[in-house]
Design a protein around this motif. Sequence first.
Motif, PDB file in Angstrom:
ATOM      1  N   ASP A 166      65.324 -16.366   0.378  1.00 34.48           N
ATOM      2  CA  ASP A 166      66.200 -17.706   0.569  1.00 34.48           C
ATOM      3  C   ASP A 166      66.682 -17.922  -0.515  1.00 34.48           C
ATOM      4  O   ASP A 166      66.050 -18.445  -1.501  1.00 34.48           O
TER       5      ASP A 166
ATOM      6  N   TYR B 132      80.866 -30.016   4.997  1.00 37.51           N
ATOM      7  CA  TYR B 132      80.901 -28.368   5.478  1.00 37.51           C
ATOM      8  C   TYR B 132      81.702 -28.012   4.652  1.00 37.51           C
ATOM      9  O   TYR B 132      81.694 -27.066   3.418  1.00 37.51           O
TER      10      TYR B 132
ATOM     11  N   ASP C  19      68.063 -11.214   5.252  1.00 40.89           N
ATOM     12  CA  ASP C  19      68.470 -11.849   5.802  1.00 40.89           C
ATOM     13  C   ASP C  19      67.193 -13.313   5.651  1.00 40.89           C
ATOM     14  O   ASP C  19      66.474 -13.029   4.768  1.00 40.89           O
TER      15      ASP C  19
ATOM     16  N   LYS D 123      80.828 -25.429   0.693  1.00 44.22           N
ATOM     17  CA  LYS D 123      82.180 -24.307   0.460  1.00 44.22           C
ATOM     18  C   LYS D 123      82.334 -24.444  -0.660  1.00 44.22           C
ATOM     19  O   LYS D 123      82.581 -23.363  -1.369  1.00 44.22           O
TER      20      LYS D 123
ATOM     21  N   THR E  48      76.508 -21.828   8.884  1.00 45.12           N
ATOM     22  CA  THR E  48      77.949 -22.353   9.619  1.00 45.12           C
ATOM     23  C   THR E  48      77.681 -23.646  10.608  1.00 45.12           C
ATOM     24  O   THR E  48      79.453 -23.629  10.789  1.00 45.12           O
TER      25      THR E  48
ATOM     26  N   MET F  30      76.675 -12.949  11.662  1.00 45.91           N
ATOM     27  CA  MET F  30      77.772 -12.249  12.621  1.00 45.91           C
ATOM     28  C   MET F  30      78.882 -11.324  11.982  1.00 45.91           C
ATOM     29  O   MET F  30      78.572  -9.899  12.480  1.00 45.91           O
ATOM     30  N   LEU F  31      79.107 -11.943  10.830  1.00 41.52           N
ATOM     31  CA  LEU F  31      79.842 -11.252  10.254  1.00 41.52           C
ATOM     32  C   LEU F  31      78.629 -10.030   9.359  1.00 41.52           C
ATOM     33  O   LEU F  31      79.587  -8.849   9.428  1.00 41.52           O
TER      34      LEU F  31
END
Length: 277
Positions: free
Chosen positions: A32, A121, A27, A125, A58, A10-11
Amino acid sequence: MILVIGAEGMLGRDLMALLGERGQGVDIAEIDITSLESVLQVISARKPDVVINCAAYTDVDGCESNTEKAMSVNGEGVGYLAMACRDNNILLVQISTDYVFDGSKGVPYVEDDAPHPLSVYGESKLAGEMNAGFSPEHLIIRTQWLYGIHGKNFVETMLRLGAEKDELTVVDDQVGSPTWTVDLARAIIALVDNGCRGIYHAANSEYCSWNGFARAIFAEAGLEVTVKTMTTTELNRPAPRPLYSTLDCSRLEKDTGFQPQSWRSALKEYLSARSLL
Ligand SMILES: NC(=O)c1ccc[n+]([C@@H]2O[C@H](COP(=O)([O-])OP(=O)(O)OC[C@H]3O[C@@H](n4cnc5c(N)ncnc54)[C@H](OP(=O)(O)O)[C@@H]3O)[C@@H](O)[C@H]2O)c1
């Protein structure tokens, strides 16, 4: 050349569009990030000046039951990118999240506040932020509540549900700043072009609850939907969320001159861009 990793996300897609000829994208089909060999191969073949990592696992609730995958993609993978950047004198830009905070501060978080993630998550991060430090040249950009034309997101979910139902219930005790991925992409480019390093917060300005955001979406879209309130405890999702994770973006404004627009005006811009598709 700026290499965007996670360029199909999306970003990533909005960032690629704004970078134009300065950008190249890869991508999961080409790289990977959980494989050091794959990372080294792509970095040595492309020879970028800057790597912007938008790739991540995400699914916040999915991370709770897939800890290994979360740590591998969001933590170790960033470490591999950082090692490759360190060895080739490349700036690594890592996209991070407000979920590194626990939401108990009560006023907007600044970059130097101590992180304390509540979820897997958030922990993964935060591991990614620390691993980004393997590259001496690094820029960590924390953002929040993203929506954009190229991904599943809250605005699209509300528009779909609002077309089907005349009443919805949405949590009203989580507060943050909904952020349009185009505005975030603008902020990322401003930070890179101004030579910024270290940690920055970047989000649309002003804040609301998810419930307030839903009401604004329906108002702007001209949908008549009654929005009832519920608490995060009542919603009972697998991953705990910070209740107040608004990000103070004054360091971004001071060091780049870039002033993110308010979430409400960004929402209007997004809806009009979307209507042209
Ligand atoms: N979305 C939000 O509300 C939000 C809030 C704060 C921060 N962020 C951060 O902002 C960044 C961009 O988020 P986004 O919502 O644009 O993400 P996204 O749409 O999920 O895009 C991530 C991209 O990374 C790819 N990817 C996943 N694992 C990979 C791997 N091992 N190697 C290479 N590529 C891989 C994904 O491919 P697949 O789709 O095939 O898995 C996808 O194309 C992420 O760092 C995220 O943590 C997001």
